[in-house]
Design a protein around this motif. Structure first.
Motif, mmCIF file in Angstrom:
data_model
loop_
_atom_site.group_PDB
_atom_site.id
_atom_site.type_symbol
_atom_site.label_atom_id
_atom_site.label_comp_id
_atom_site.label_asym_id
_atom_site.label_seq_id
_atom_site.Cartn_x
_atom_site.Cartn_y
_atom_site.Cartn_z
ATOM 1 N N MET A 1 0.857 -1.173 0.000
ATOM 2 C CA MET A 1 0.000 0.000 0.000
ATOM 3 C C MET A 1 0.901 1.234 0.000
ATOM 4 O O MET A 1 1.628 1.479 0.948
ATOM 5 N N HIS A 2 0.857 1.994 -1.068
ATOM 6 C CA HIS A 2 1.742 3.159 -1.153
ATOM 7 C C HIS A 2 1.250 4.318 -0.294
ATOM 8 O O HIS A 2 2.006 5.255 -0.040
ATOM 9 N N GLU A 3 0.029 4.259 0.212
ATOM 10 C CA GLU A 3 -0.460 5.307 1.101
ATOM 11 C C GLU A 3 0.377 5.380 2.378
ATOM 12 O O GLU A 3 0.584 6.452 2.925
ATOM 13 N N MET A 4 0.893 4.236 2.849
ATOM 14 C CA MET A 4 1.730 4.255 4.050
ATOM 15 C C MET A 4 3.033 4.996 3.775
ATOM 16 O O MET A 4 3.457 5.812 4.601
ATOM 17 N N SER A 5 3.661 4.765 2.638
ATOM 18 C CA SER A 5 4.901 5.491 2.342
ATOM 19 C C SER A 5 4.623 6.977 2.161
ATOM 20 O O SER A 5 5.429 7.823 2.582
ATOM 21 N N LEU A 6 3.480 7.330 1.607
ATOM 22 C CA LEU A 6 3.106 8.743 1.480
ATOM 23 C C LEU A 6 2.873 9.365 2.855
ATOM 24 O O LEU A 6 3.353 10.468 3.138
ATOM 25 N N ALA A 7 2.152 8.660 3.713
ATOM 26 C CA ALA A 7 1.881 9.167 5.060
ATOM 27 C C ALA A 7 3.179 9.346 5.838
ATOM 28 O O ALA A 7 3.371 10.369 6.515
ATOM 29 N N LEU A 8 4.086 8.391 5.747
ATOM 30 C CA LEU A 8 5.375 8.498 6.441
ATOM 31 C C LEU A 8 6.178 9.692 5.933
ATOM 32 O O LEU A 8 6.806 10.405 6.713
ATOM 33 N N ALA A 9 6.142 9.926 4.622
ATOM 34 C CA ALA A 9 6.868 11.065 4.044
ATOM 35 C C ALA A 9 6.277 12.388 4.531
ATOM 36 O O ALA A 9 7.016 13.322 4.863
ATOM 37 N N VAL A 10 4.957 12.481 4.583
ATOM 38 C CA VAL A 10 4.300 13.702 5.072
ATOM 39 C C VAL A 10 4.671 13.932 6.533
ATOM 40 O O VAL A 10 5.051 15.043 6.924
ATOM 41 N N VAL A 11 4.584 12.896 7.345
ATOM 42 C CA VAL A 11 4.912 13.023 8.770
ATOM 43 C C VAL A 11 6.365 13.458 8.939
ATOM 44 O O VAL A 11 6.667 14.356 9.733
ATOM 45 N N ASP A 12 7.286 12.851 8.195
ATOM 46 C CA ASP A 12 8.704 13.228 8.288
ATOM 47 C C ASP A 12 8.914 14.699 7.940
ATOM 48 O O ASP A 12 9.622 15.416 8.650
ATOM 49 N N GLN A 13 8.318 15.149 6.841
ATOM 50 C CA GLN A 13 8.500 16.541 6.407
ATOM 51 C C GLN A 13 7.896 17.524 7.405
ATOM 52 O O GLN A 13 8.509 18.540 7.734
ATOM 53 N N VAL A 14 6.700 17.227 7.889
ATOM 54 C CA VAL A 14 6.035 18.137 8.825
ATOM 55 C C VAL A 14 6.759 18.129 10.172
ATOM 56 O O VAL A 14 6.948 19.185 10.778
ATOM 57 N N GLU A 15 7.198 16.964 10.615
ATOM 58 C CA GLU A 15 7.912 16.897 11.898
ATOM 59 C C GLU A 15 9.229 17.672 11.824
ATOM 60 O O GLU A 15 9.587 18.405 12.748
ATOM 61 N N GLU A 16 9.931 17.557 10.715
ATOM 62 C CA GLU A 16 11.174 18.320 10.539
ATOM 63 C C GLU A 16 10.900 19.821 10.578
ATOM 64 O O GLU A 16 11.599 20.587 11.246
ATOM 65 N N ALA A 17 9.861 20.257 9.878
ATOM 66 C CA ALA A 17 9.509 21.682 9.868
ATOM 67 C C ALA A 17 9.070 22.138 11.260
ATOM 68 O O ALA A 17 9.410 23.249 11.686
ATOM 69 N N ALA A 18 8.352 21.291 11.984
ATOM 70 C CA ALA A 18 7.896 21.647 13.337
ATOM 71 C C ALA A 18 9.090 21.841 14.263
ATOM 72 O O ALA A 18 9.140 22.801 15.031
ATOM 73 N N ARG A 19 10.050 20.951 14.175
ATOM 74 C CA ARG A 19 11.251 21.068 15.020
ATOM 75 C C ARG A 19 12.026 22.337 14.680
ATOM 76 O O ARG A 19 12.519 23.024 15.572
ATOM 77 N N GLU A 20 12.141 22.650 13.383
ATOM 78 C CA GLU A 20 12.854 23.861 12.962
ATOM 79 C C GLU A 20 12.182 25.117 13.509
ATOM 80 O O GLU A 20 12.845 26.108 13.789
ATOM 81 N N ARG A 104 -2.452 15.549 -10.666
ATOM 82 C CA ARG A 104 -1.450 14.562 -10.272
ATOM 83 C C ARG A 104 -0.737 14.925 -8.980
ATOM 84 O O ARG A 104 0.055 14.157 -8.467
ATOM 85 N N GLU A 105 -1.008 16.092 -8.426
ATOM 86 C CA GLU A 105 -0.255 16.584 -7.276
ATOM 87 C C GLU A 105 -0.606 15.865 -5.980
ATOM 88 O O GLU A 105 -1.676 15.312 -5.828
ATOM 89 N N LEU A 106 0.348 15.888 -5.087
ATOM 90 C CA LEU A 106 0.166 15.487 -3.700
ATOM 91 C C LEU A 106 1.112 16.383 -2.926
ATOM 92 O O LEU A 106 2.327 16.220 -2.989
ATOM 93 N N ARG A 107 0.552 17.384 -2.259
ATOM 94 C CA ARG A 107 1.415 18.336 -1.561
ATOM 95 C C ARG A 107 0.819 18.756 -0.227
ATOM 96 O O ARG A 107 -0.387 18.699 -0.022
ATOM 97 N N ILE A 108 1.720 19.151 0.631
ATOM 98 C CA ILE A 108 1.310 19.682 1.925
ATOM 99 C C ILE A 108 0.880 21.119 1.670
ATOM 100 O O ILE A 108 1.687 21.946 1.258
ATOM 101 N N ALA A 109 -0.395 21.398 1.892
ATOM 102 C CA ALA A 109 -0.922 22.728 1.601
ATOM 103 C C ALA A 109 -0.842 23.634 2.820
ATOM 104 O O ALA A 109 -0.601 24.841 2.687
ATOM 105 N N GLU A 110 -1.032 23.052 4.025
ATOM 106 C CA GLU A 110 -1.059 23.885 5.216
ATOM 107 C C GLU A 110 -0.853 23.015 6.454
ATOM 108 O O GLU A 110 -1.273 21.867 6.493
ATOM 109 N N VAL A 111 -0.179 23.598 7.443
ATOM 110 C CA VAL A 111 0.026 22.942 8.725
ATOM 111 C C VAL A 111 -0.339 23.934 9.818
ATOM 112 O O VAL A 111 0.025 25.104 9.735
ATOM 113 N N HIS A 112 -1.068 23.475 10.814
ATOM 114 C CA HIS A 112 -1.347 24.298 11.988
ATOM 115 C C HIS A 112 -0.549 23.708 13.136
ATOM 116 O O HIS A 112 -0.754 22.556 13.516
ATOM 117 N N TRP A 113 0.365 24.519 13.659
ATOM 118 C CA TRP A 113 1.220 24.075 14.758
ATOM 119 C C TRP A 113 0.442 24.102 16.052
ATOM 120 O O TRP A 113 -0.464 24.897 16.237
#
Length: 140
Positions: A1-20, A104-113
């Protein structure tokens, strides 16, 4: 299921940005998902919840907004909704689409900290996200 790899990638990117940014938690994530991206929304939501466990995103709400697929015909300069199943030939002249404008896009549009990180908390400890909405991450 490629949704898991997509979810993991989103979590990694958002977590990195949150820490920064010094965020102690993430309240919500909004994704823009093209209708031709091959993503099953329910599977993505399920995988996102699993991927968030033990991270700054634990308990974060996921919203996935569908981006309609649109195409452009160069010869007759017409734009149309491709739909599902996709109709990739121009409804005006029958020419195959040369430009897929969206869908075809899949992008992080917004994050609320959530709350700012407390230096006394160990890394990854979720903070309270109540009433703190700070959209700061937008990617295209």
């Amino acid at each position: 299921m490629h949704e898991m790899s997509l979810a993991l990638a989103v979590v990694d990117q958002v977590e990195e940005a949150a820490r920064e940014r010094g965020a102690g938690s993430v309240a919500s994530v909004r994704l823009s998902v093209g209708e031709l991206a091959g993503v099953v929304p329910q599977a993505l939501a399920f995988c996102f919840e699993l991927a968030c466990a033990g991270t700054l995103l634990e308990g974060a709400e996921l919203t996935a907004e569908t981006v309609p697929a649109r195409a452009h015909c160069v010869p007759c300069d017409r734009e149309w909704a491709v739909g599902m199943p996709p109709d990739l030939c121009c409804p005006g002249c029958g020419t195959p689409a040369q430009d897929l404008l969206s869908g075809r896009e899949l992008r992080i549009a917004e994050v609320h900290w959530g709350d700012p990180a407390d230096p006394a908390d160990p890394p990854g400890t979720p903070g309270s996200a109540a009433d703190s909405h700070h959209p700061v991450l937008e990617e295209s």
